[in-house]
Design a protein around this motif. Sequence first.
Motif, PDB file in Angstrom:
ATOM      1  N   ILE A 135      -6.709  -5.193 -45.830  1.00 52.76           N
ATOM      2  CA  ILE A 135      -7.968  -5.931 -45.930  1.00 52.76           C
ATOM      3  C   ILE A 135      -8.269  -6.205 -47.408  1.00 52.76           C
ATOM      4  N   LEU A 136      -8.500  -7.461 -47.747  1.00 55.97           N
ATOM      5  CA  LEU A 136      -8.840  -7.856 -49.114  1.00 55.97           C
ATOM      6  C   LEU A 136     -10.075  -8.754 -49.075  1.00 55.97           C
ATOM      7  N   LYS A 137     -11.113  -8.346 -49.785  1.00 55.42           N
ATOM      8  CA  LYS A 137     -12.362  -9.102 -49.801  1.00 55.42           C
ATOM      9  C   LYS A 137     -12.685  -9.548 -51.219  1.00 55.42           C
ATOM     10  N   LEU A 138     -12.723 -10.863 -51.408  1.00 59.16           N
ATOM     11  CA  LEU A 138     -13.015 -11.461 -52.709  1.00 59.16           C
ATOM     12  C   LEU A 138     -14.153 -12.474 -52.573  1.00 59.16           C
ATOM     13  N   ARG A 139     -15.118 -12.154 -51.761  1.00 56.64           N
ATOM     14  CA  ARG A 139     -16.256 -13.053 -51.546  1.00 56.64           C
ATOM     15  C   ARG A 139     -17.093 -13.160 -52.826  1.00 56.64           C
ATOM     16  N   GLY A 140     -17.487 -14.375 -53.173  1.00 55.38           N
ATOM     17  CA  GLY A 140     -18.395 -14.596 -54.290  1.00 55.38           C
ATOM     18  C   GLY A 140     -17.878 -14.117 -55.627  1.00 55.38           C
ATOM     19  N   CYS A 141     -16.622 -14.398 -55.935  1.00 55.58           N
ATOM     20  CA  CYS A 141     -16.011 -13.954 -57.196  1.00 55.58           C
ATOM     21  C   CYS A 141     -15.820 -15.107 -58.185  1.00 55.58           C
ATOM     22  N   LYS A 142     -16.456 -16.272 -57.895  1.00 56.88           N
ATOM     23  CA  LYS A 142     -16.396 -17.444 -58.768  1.00 56.88           C
ATOM     24  C   LYS A 142     -14.964 -17.943 -58.975  1.00 56.88           C
ATOM     25  N   MET A 143     -14.210 -17.912 -57.889  1.00 55.08           N
ATOM     26  CA  MET A 143     -12.832 -18.376 -57.909  1.00 55.08           C
ATOM     27  C   MET A 143     -12.775 -19.860 -57.541  1.00 55.08           C
ATOM     28  N   THR A 144     -11.864 -20.589 -58.172  1.00 55.34           N
ATOM     29  CA  THR A 144     -11.666 -22.006 -57.852  1.00 55.34           C
ATOM     30  C   THR A 144     -10.270 -22.190 -57.226  1.00 55.34           C
ATOM     31  N   ASP A 145      -9.887 -23.440 -57.052  1.00 48.27           N
ATOM     32  CA  ASP A 145      -8.578 -23.734 -56.465  1.00 48.27           C
ATOM     33  C   ASP A 145      -7.433 -23.145 -57.274  1.00 48.27           C
ATOM     34  N   GLU A 146      -7.629 -23.041 -58.584  1.00 43.31           N
ATOM     35  CA  GLU A 146      -6.572 -22.490 -59.453  1.00 43.31           C
ATOM     36  C   GLU A 146      -6.269 -21.041 -59.098  1.00 43.31           C
ATOM     37  N   GLY A 147      -7.333 -20.242 -58.952  1.00 41.88           N
ATOM     38  CA  GLY A 147      -7.139 -18.846 -58.571  1.00 41.88           C
ATOM     39  C   GLY A 147      -6.604 -18.719 -57.158  1.00 41.88           C
ATOM     40  N   CYS A 148      -7.076 -19.604 -56.280  1.00 40.76           N
ATOM     41  CA  CYS A 148      -6.640 -19.582 -54.888  1.00 40.76           C
ATOM     42  C   CYS A 148      -5.151 -19.881 -54.777  1.00 40.76           C
ATOM     43  N   ASN A 185     -16.908 -18.864 -52.598  1.00 42.84           N
ATOM     44  CA  ASN A 185     -16.205 -19.197 -53.836  1.00 42.84           C
ATOM     45  C   ASN A 185     -16.190 -20.713 -54.006  1.00 42.84           C
ATOM     46  N   LYS A 186     -15.783 -21.191 -55.156  1.00 40.76           N
ATOM     47  CA  LYS A 186     -15.814 -22.624 -55.466  1.00 40.76           C
ATOM     48  C   LYS A 186     -14.494 -23.291 -55.102  1.00 40.76           C
ATOM     49  N   LEU A 187     -14.168 -23.235 -53.818  1.00 36.48           N
ATOM     50  CA  LEU A 187     -12.894 -23.780 -53.365  1.00 36.48           C
ATOM     51  C   LEU A 187     -13.047 -25.217 -52.883  1.00 36.48           C
ATOM     52  N   GLY A 188     -12.141 -26.078 -53.334  1.00 34.09           N
ATOM     53  CA  GLY A 188     -12.103 -27.454 -52.850  1.00 34.09           C
ATOM     54  C   GLY A 188     -11.182 -27.550 -51.647  1.00 34.09           C
ATOM     55  N   ASP A 189     -10.905 -28.760 -51.226  1.00 36.97           N
ATOM     56  CA  ASP A 189     -10.056 -28.955 -50.053  1.00 36.97           C
ATOM     57  C   ASP A 189      -8.656 -28.378 -50.253  1.00 36.97           C
TER      58      ASP A 189
END
Length: 397
Positions: free
Chosen positions: A340-353, A375-379
């Motif tokens: 289980i890995l939880k990274l909710r609300g860590c200000k991550m964008t597509d680059e980190g994803c 997080n700030k994920l785009g499509d």
Amino acid sequence: MYTHFVRFQMLQSRRKYDGEYAPDVSWDKDAILSLGKLAFHQLQRNNLLFYDKDLEECGIDKSKASVYSGMCTQIFKEEAGIILGTTFCFVHLSIQEFVAALYAHLFLDIHKKSVFNQHESTEQENKNGTMIDLLKTAVDKALESETGHLDLFLRFLLGLSLQSNRLLLPGLLTQQYSNEQSNRKIVQYIKEKLEDKKMSPERSINLFYCLNELNDQTLVKEIQTHLREGSLSSSDLSPAQWSAVAFVLLTSEEELEEFELQKFKKSDECLFRLMEVLKISKRALLNDCNLTDESCSNLAKALWSDNSLIELNMSDNNLQDSGVKQLCIGLENIMCKLEILKLRGCKMTDEGCSALTSALKSNPSHLRELDLSENKLGDSGVENCHGTGYGRNTKRG
């Protein structure tokens, strides 16, 4: 315990090879010096196996190697191999470490100088020929080691410096030292080292084991009081005190199922000091603890090492892409068994994803739940996460 073990083996050897059935046994200084020199010098080089030339350098003739191994039947052994030829080793690394520590004390007793300064000038010998100088140098050498290969040697060395333990070595160590004064000085020296903010958690924990060998419990008792009062989260502790917290938790009889950082102090520094505790826990709850990418780097190292973690919650920390990328270094390693890995609300964008996706594809066998919501994920980020097989647990912020 190790002193009694060595004496017992020598007693058994005398009975078996020399026909001596005396209830006690005298120490063979020459044998201890030869075996001890071998143990110490090979330990310095971090060698577990050694060869004919290594024995010869320590004054042990190859033809008499069986005599030495026979004298201490369960301490020293030799094996013949097709590729490496005849190799030698101590039956267990801890035996080598103990014999090396015993040799260091005997060398100081006989030559009035430290084994770490065998080739120094006479003036330097006089300067470095006291018990406290030997112990301080050993502390420094152990702390310099990245692998910790001198940690147990240091504990043995400190334990043998106590007069109560030296009494177990009648006829071997004759020099009397100002034990109380030396003991006080080395305890203070170790406590000063514990205040070093750059010291790794592993080395700091070993220093607490060293304080145990010296019968000093002051820092530990102080922390036990804080733990009973439940005041750690509001306490402004020093690096040494946080390391004491880790030591107390690691030596507790209770199995640590869950490590919750908020019960201690919400900071990168506190997590770093308690990293060894985190590694033996199954669930690490680090959410909303003011953590940054600094903690991600340390966590990556923890995930690369032997650990018990199956759940890691880093939600609501300002990790950003830089922190997630650091964490990915640990996630892609085979030692990582997170489910289980939880990274909710860590200000991550597509680059980190994208980095996270790559890491999870490298080590896909364990993880079954992933939370990247808020997080700030785009499509493209969402599409990447769907490609890992965990998309059902991913929500766009």
